[in-house]
Write a protein that holds these residues in place. Structure first.
Motif, mmCIF file in Angstrom:
data_model
loop_
_atom_site.group_PDB
_atom_site.id
_atom_site.type_symbol
_atom_site.label_atom_id
_atom_site.label_comp_id
_atom_site.label_asym_id
_atom_site.label_seq_id
_atom_site.Cartn_x
_atom_site.Cartn_y
_atom_site.Cartn_z
ATOM 1 N N HIS A 145 85.907 45.239 43.653
ATOM 2 C CA HIS A 145 86.350 43.977 43.072
ATOM 3 C C HIS A 145 85.532 43.604 41.844
ATOM 4 O O HIS A 145 84.436 44.125 41.627
ATOM 5 C CB HIS A 145 86.391 42.845 44.116
ATOM 6 C CG HIS A 145 85.075 42.401 44.690
ATOM 7 N ND1 HIS A 145 84.839 42.312 46.034
ATOM 8 C CD2 HIS A 145 83.920 41.976 44.108
ATOM 9 C CE1 HIS A 145 83.611 41.851 46.258
ATOM 10 N NE2 HIS A 145 83.033 41.639 45.113
ATOM 11 N N VAL A 147 84.182 40.135 39.679
ATOM 12 C CA VAL A 147 83.997 38.682 39.685
ATOM 13 C C VAL A 147 83.560 38.245 38.283
ATOM 14 O O VAL A 147 82.563 38.741 37.754
ATOM 15 C CB VAL A 147 82.964 38.249 40.750
ATOM 16 C CG1 VAL A 147 82.735 36.741 40.696
ATOM 17 C CG2 VAL A 147 83.418 38.666 42.146
ATOM 18 N N HIS A 188 89.329 40.412 48.523
ATOM 19 C CA HIS A 188 89.505 40.060 47.098
ATOM 20 C C HIS A 188 89.228 41.262 46.210
ATOM 21 O O HIS A 188 88.293 42.008 46.437
ATOM 22 C CB HIS A 188 88.693 38.835 46.687
ATOM 23 C CG HIS A 188 87.212 38.911 46.866
ATOM 24 N ND1 HIS A 188 86.578 38.671 48.069
ATOM 25 C CD2 HIS A 188 86.220 39.188 45.989
ATOM 26 C CE1 HIS A 188 85.277 38.782 47.914
ATOM 27 N NE2 HIS A 188 85.024 39.116 46.664
ATOM 28 N N HIS A 202 79.745 40.206 38.365
ATOM 29 C CA HIS A 202 79.432 41.494 38.999
ATOM 30 C C HIS A 202 80.709 42.250 39.303
ATOM 31 O O HIS A 202 81.798 41.680 39.279
ATOM 32 C CB HIS A 202 78.624 41.305 40.286
ATOM 33 C CG HIS A 202 79.387 40.765 41.467
ATOM 34 N ND1 HIS A 202 79.511 39.417 41.721
ATOM 35 C CD2 HIS A 202 80.065 41.372 42.479
ATOM 36 C CE1 HIS A 202 80.215 39.234 42.823
ATOM 37 N NE2 HIS A 202 80.592 40.409 43.305
ATOM 38 N N MET A 204 81.956 45.086 42.448
ATOM 39 C CA MET A 204 81.543 45.575 43.765
ATOM 40 C C MET A 204 82.168 46.936 44.041
ATOM 41 O O MET A 204 83.336 47.154 43.739
ATOM 42 C CB MET A 204 81.991 44.571 44.824
ATOM 43 C CG MET A 204 81.520 44.817 46.254
ATOM 44 S SD MET A 204 82.353 46.088 47.247
ATOM 45 C CE MET A 204 84.050 45.636 47.129
ATOM 46 N N HIS A 234 78.479 38.434 53.274
ATOM 47 C CA HIS A 234 79.311 37.380 52.708
ATOM 48 C C HIS A 234 80.191 36.717 53.762
ATOM 49 O O HIS A 234 80.705 37.372 54.669
ATOM 50 C CB HIS A 234 80.188 37.929 51.588
ATOM 51 C CG HIS A 234 79.475 38.025 50.280
ATOM 52 N ND1 HIS A 234 78.847 36.947 49.694
ATOM 53 C CD2 HIS A 234 79.283 39.078 49.433
ATOM 54 C CE1 HIS A 234 78.305 37.336 48.545
ATOM 55 N NE2 HIS A 234 78.547 38.622 48.369
ATOM 56 N N TYR A 243 72.768 43.311 45.884
ATOM 57 C CA TYR A 243 73.188 43.362 44.479
ATOM 58 C C TYR A 243 72.040 43.928 43.657
ATOM 59 O O TYR A 243 70.876 43.645 43.948
ATOM 60 C CB TYR A 243 73.491 41.960 43.937
ATOM 61 C CG TYR A 243 74.745 41.279 44.437
ATOM 62 C CD1 TYR A 243 74.998 41.115 45.797
ATOM 63 C CD2 TYR A 243 75.665 40.751 43.534
ATOM 64 C CE1 TYR A 243 76.137 40.450 46.234
ATOM 65 C CE2 TYR A 243 76.813 40.091 43.964
ATOM 66 C CZ TYR A 243 77.038 39.941 45.323
ATOM 67 O OH TYR A 243 78.166 39.274 45.752
ATOM 68 N N GLU A 253 77.437 44.833 43.044
ATOM 69 C CA GLU A 253 77.307 44.627 44.488
ATOM 70 C C GLU A 253 77.612 45.955 45.175
ATOM 71 O O GLU A 253 78.598 46.629 44.842
ATOM 72 C CB GLU A 253 78.310 43.555 44.950
ATOM 73 C CG GLU A 253 78.236 43.284 46.454
ATOM 74 C CD GLU A 253 79.239 42.221 46.926
ATOM 75 O OE1 GLU A 253 80.069 41.758 46.120
ATOM 76 O OE2 GLU A 253 79.162 41.879 48.118
HETATM 77 FE FE FE2 Z 1 81.281 40.386 45.370
#
Ligand code: FE2
Length: 327
Positions: A145, A147, A188, A202, A204, A234, A243, A253
């Protein structure tokens, strides 16, 4: 909607040697030389997933979103154009560079470059990880993912949700807007943090084994200043992760055990528990901000907020107790 996965990420960083070292030696990706200042990295059977272009230090260069076919690519292009978004058909040369059959390029309302593509090329040789990891969890869930830090979530929400067709997984409104979106079963594939600045926060990548993450954590801790968030879990996607600081101005991440949702039945909802159930101490942050996040974790812990783990048998299982008693 057409987009089914995050296919690839491109970043601009002049620190290509440091990127290579980190991507292979710590993350376990496989480097593929692309000549000049370009580096590409494999995570699976695809020819590339992460692309590092050394020609500038601009950070996020593009996000590559996957659609299943040319027909869906055309449909997406048509909808973008009907909303006034300028769409450029990728040239043959660009498609070759991305190792896809076809692509379009466009930008979100704040200028982040997006690409949508279909039919990625697969490598003839099997994936050889840069260190002995079990592998990355990709496939139908995509490469992971992304962000983004954004100036104003409300300004971008209509574009990602209503035009691109990303589905809201959950959101937080305090102290600032925070929206998580899915495009497949991964909780996500994209998120926005309304932190007031415009930059990649970031990306992941998810590993096949908790030990991949733990062994990576040992390696990261041996490298002074590498860990940005300590190991933690999380609250919304259940990812156990840490991270790292990268050679660029954003984090990666490194996680395991992310939640897979059923997009058919999932209902978007507001969340109140803070980003992490435990851990994820943000070592780079001033103490005052760290304390606020720590208090949220301690509060969730005091209320017994936790995630049931389907891989581990429950405690006080009557059936198991009877088996043990018989033995
Ligand atoms: Fe994340």
């Amino acid at each position: 909607m057409e987009i089914t996965a995050l296919g690839y990420i491109g970043i601009n960083s002049s620190q290509i040697d440091q990127w290579s070292q980190m991507a292979t030696g710590l993350l376990g990706m496989q480097q593929v030389d692309r000549g000049g200042k370009m580096r590409a990295f494999r995570m699976d059977d695809r020819k590339q997933r992460l692309i590092v272009d050394g020609s500038s230090d601009a950070g996020l260069a593009m996000m590559g979103w996957e659609v299943p076919s040319t027909a869906e690519l055309d449909q997406l292009a048509g909808r973008l154009e009907s909303h006034g978004v300028q769409v450029v058909r990728g040239s043959r040369a660009l498609a070759d560079e991305r190792h896809v059959t076809e692509l379009i390029t466009f930008a979100d309302p704040t200028g982040n470059r997006l690409e949508a593509f279909c039919k990625p090329e697969l490598a003839a040789e099997s994936f050889k990880p840069g260190r002995p990891i079990s592998g990355f969890r990709t496939g139908a869930l995509g490469m992971g993912h992304v962000v983004l830090n954004v100036e104003d979530v409300e300004r971008l929400l209509p574009f990602y949700r209503d035009v691109l067709g990303f589905h809201v997984s959950d959101f937080g409104l305090k102290p600032y807007g925070l929206y998580f979106f899915h495009v497949n079963g991964r909780h996500h594939s994209f998120a926005m943090v309304g932190s007031g600045r415009k930059a990649l926060h970031h990306f992941m990548v998810e590993l096949g084994s908790l030990d991949d993450v733990g062994q990576g954590y040992d390696l990261a801790q041996m490298d002074e200043g590498r860990v940005a968030y300590t190991l933690g879990r999380h609250t919304n996607d259940h990812m156990t992760s840490f991270y790292v600081n990268t050679p660029s101005d954003f984090f990666i991440e490194y996680g395991w055990g992310g939640r897979v949702i059923d997009p058919e039945t999932w209902k978007p909802h507001e969340t109140f528990d803070g980003p992490s159930l435990w851990g994820h101490e943000r070592l780079y942050m001033p103490e005052e901000q760290r304390k606020r996040l720590r208090d949220m974790r301690l509060d969730a812990a005091a209320r017994g907020v936790r995630v049931a783990d389907p891989r581990v048998p429950p405690l006080n299982c009557a059936w198991l107790d009877s088996v043990i008693a018989r033995e």
